[in-house]
Design a protein around this motif. Structure first.
Motif, PDB file in Angstrom:
ATOM      1  N   ALA A 161     115.138  53.722   1.680  1.00 38.09           N
ATOM      2  CA  ALA A 161     114.000  53.537   2.583  1.00 38.09           C
ATOM      3  C   ALA A 161     112.853  54.424   2.127  1.00 38.09           C
ATOM      4  O   ALA A 161     113.060  55.588   1.756  1.00 38.09           O
ATOM      5  N   VAL A 162     111.644  53.863   2.145  1.00 42.04           N
ATOM      6  CA  VAL A 162     110.462  54.609   1.720  1.00 42.04           C
ATOM      7  C   VAL A 162     109.331  54.377   2.714  1.00 42.04           C
ATOM      8  O   VAL A 162     109.344  53.424   3.485  1.00 42.04           O
ATOM      9  N   ALA A 163     108.365  55.279   2.676  1.00 42.96           N
ATOM     10  CA  ALA A 163     107.167  55.149   3.502  1.00 42.96           C
ATOM     11  C   ALA A 163     106.025  55.870   2.786  1.00 42.96           C
ATOM     12  O   ALA A 163     106.261  56.828   2.040  1.00 42.96           O
ATOM     13  N   ILE A 175     109.784  61.004  -4.595  1.00 44.15           N
ATOM     14  CA  ILE A 175     108.885  59.857  -4.706  1.00 44.15           C
ATOM     15  C   ILE A 175     109.507  58.792  -5.600  1.00 44.15           C
ATOM     16  O   ILE A 175     110.185  59.110  -6.582  1.00 44.15           O
ATOM     17  N   VAL A 176     109.274  57.526  -5.249  1.00 42.74           N
ATOM     18  CA  VAL A 176     109.744  56.429  -6.091  1.00 42.74           C
ATOM     19  C   VAL A 176     108.560  55.651  -6.645  1.00 42.74           C
ATOM     20  O   VAL A 176     107.516  55.524  -5.998  1.00 42.74           O
ATOM     21  N   GLY A 177     108.731  55.145  -7.860  1.00 41.88           N
ATOM     22  CA  GLY A 177     107.809  54.170  -8.418  1.00 41.88           C
ATOM     23  C   GLY A 177     108.400  52.785  -8.204  1.00 41.88           C
ATOM     24  O   GLY A 177     109.627  52.610  -8.287  1.00 41.88           O
ATOM     25  N   VAL A 192     111.477  60.540  -8.773  1.00 34.42           N
ATOM     26  CA  VAL A 192     111.223  61.922  -9.151  1.00 34.42           C
ATOM     27  C   VAL A 192     111.219  62.781  -7.892  1.00 34.42           C
ATOM     28  O   VAL A 192     110.704  62.375  -6.854  1.00 34.42           O
ATOM     29  N   GLU A 193     111.808  63.968  -7.993  1.00 32.48           N
ATOM     30  CA  GLU A 193     111.874  64.885  -6.862  1.00 32.48           C
ATOM     31  C   GLU A 193     110.699  65.856  -6.928  1.00 32.48           C
ATOM     32  O   GLU A 193     110.547  66.604  -7.900  1.00 32.48           O
ATOM     33  N   PRO A 201     104.412  58.699  -9.341  1.00 34.31           N
ATOM     34  CA  PRO A 201     104.306  57.287  -9.729  1.00 34.31           C
ATOM     35  C   PRO A 201     103.794  56.391  -8.604  1.00 34.31           C
ATOM     36  O   PRO A 201     103.407  55.246  -8.851  1.00 34.31           O
ATOM     37  N   SER A 202     103.783  56.868  -7.375  1.00 30.76           N
ATOM     38  CA  SER A 202     103.241  56.133  -6.233  1.00 30.76           C
ATOM     39  C   SER A 202     103.097  57.132  -5.094  1.00 30.76           C
ATOM     40  O   SER A 202     103.298  58.338  -5.278  1.00 30.76           O
TER      41      SER A 202
END
Length: 292
Positions: A161-163, A175-177, A192-193, A201-202
């Motif tokens: 899950a991302v926001a 963070i995820v790309g 990346v932490e 990356p985003s």
């Protein structure tokens, strides 16, 4: 066909040092958001998503969590004798089914990755959900984990899950790309932490809800210590992403970090305001305070 998500792991061994002295004798997960412990809110989310078995990774002085998810004969008897039917029914509603909870110990504070690894024998060879109890995901509609399981049923693999967060705060999070940052579900292209400022990356941060394949356990077993001298889950997820697909599921509700004082206080206000029996009166009291 993908295996159904039946089990959820909840790491509850943390010391809660940010809330001392309140957490000296009371687990941080048992601090209340209005009238329900934080961990109960997270279990409610998982149960609504269809989870059948709850696995708590505990530590010393956390026995009260186990007691909370068990019957309290003396309390039940007292409520029954006093005709407190509503309260008694509420307790029964929250009580997991017999055999639906398991508890295992994380003997040393070696990080989230180690806590997840401690649940390996109970999870077994099947995909599972991982929910961080500090992070409350609030939505007026479908819950976060329910959305993730829908995505998993369609795509298989692993899900996070991302926001979105402001660009100037990305260095504070994992963070995820992704292939498409605007999509509800998108394939993850990198993780990346806490990236250095300007390198993320985003702006999509990991929010504390995961669906993982059991192959993560083999990686965690051999994972070297990372940031903070702990076994980091993100490090093993990055390694697993070279073998299996990962998908980001964007959560559009509100997220409250109850491990922080501001997040905890905000969650209490938000959840109370949303209740018909408390909201109007609390709103009036808040207005009085702001007028001082």
């Amino acid at each position: 066909m993908t295996k159904r998500i039946r089990k959820a792991v909840l790491p509850v061994a943390g010391l809660g040092t940010r809330f001392l002295p309140a957490t000296k004798a009371i687990p941080k997960e048992m601090l209340t958001i209005v009238d329900r412990p934080v961990v109960q809110h997270v279990v409610d989310e998982a149960r609504a998503a269809g989870i059948e078995h709850f696995i708590f990774v505990t530590g010393r002085n956390k026995a009260v969590i186990e007691d909370h998810f068990d019957m309290a004969y003396e309390l039940d008897d007292t409520l029954a004798k006093r005709n407190k039917t509503r309260e008694l029914e509420a307790l029964k509603h929250d009580l997991p089914a017999a055999g639906a909870t398991s508890f295992t110990r994380q003997q040393a504070p070696l990080g989230l990755g180690h806590a997840v690894w401690c649940a390996r024998e109970i999870v077994g060879d099947e995909p599972f959900a991982l929910l961080l109890p500090d992070m409350l995901h609030y939505s007026a509609g479908k819950g976060c984990l329910a959305e993730m399981i829908e995505a998993y049923d369609q795509h298989g693999g692993n899900h996070i899950a991302v926001a979105p967060v402001p660009d100037d705060q990305t260095h504070q999070y994992g963070i995820v790309g992704v292939e498409d940052a605007r999509a509800k579900v998108s394939k993850i292209t990198g993780m990346v932490e806490k990236p250095p400022k300007g390198t993320a990356p985003s702006n999509l941060h990991i929010t504390g809800r995961y669906i993982l394949q059991p192959t993560i356990f083999n990686l965690l077993a051999n994972q070297e210590k990372g940031a903070g001298g702990e076994i980091q889950l993100t490090d093993s997820m990055i390694a697993l992403s070279h073998q299996e697909p990962f998908f980001a599921v964007r959560f559009d509700g509100e997220i409250y970090d109850t491990g922080s004082k501001i997040g905890f206080l905000t969650a209490n206000v938000a959840y109370a305001l949303d209740r018909g029996d408390l909201g109007p009166q609390l709103r009036a009291e808040i207005e009085k305070l702001l007028d001082r």
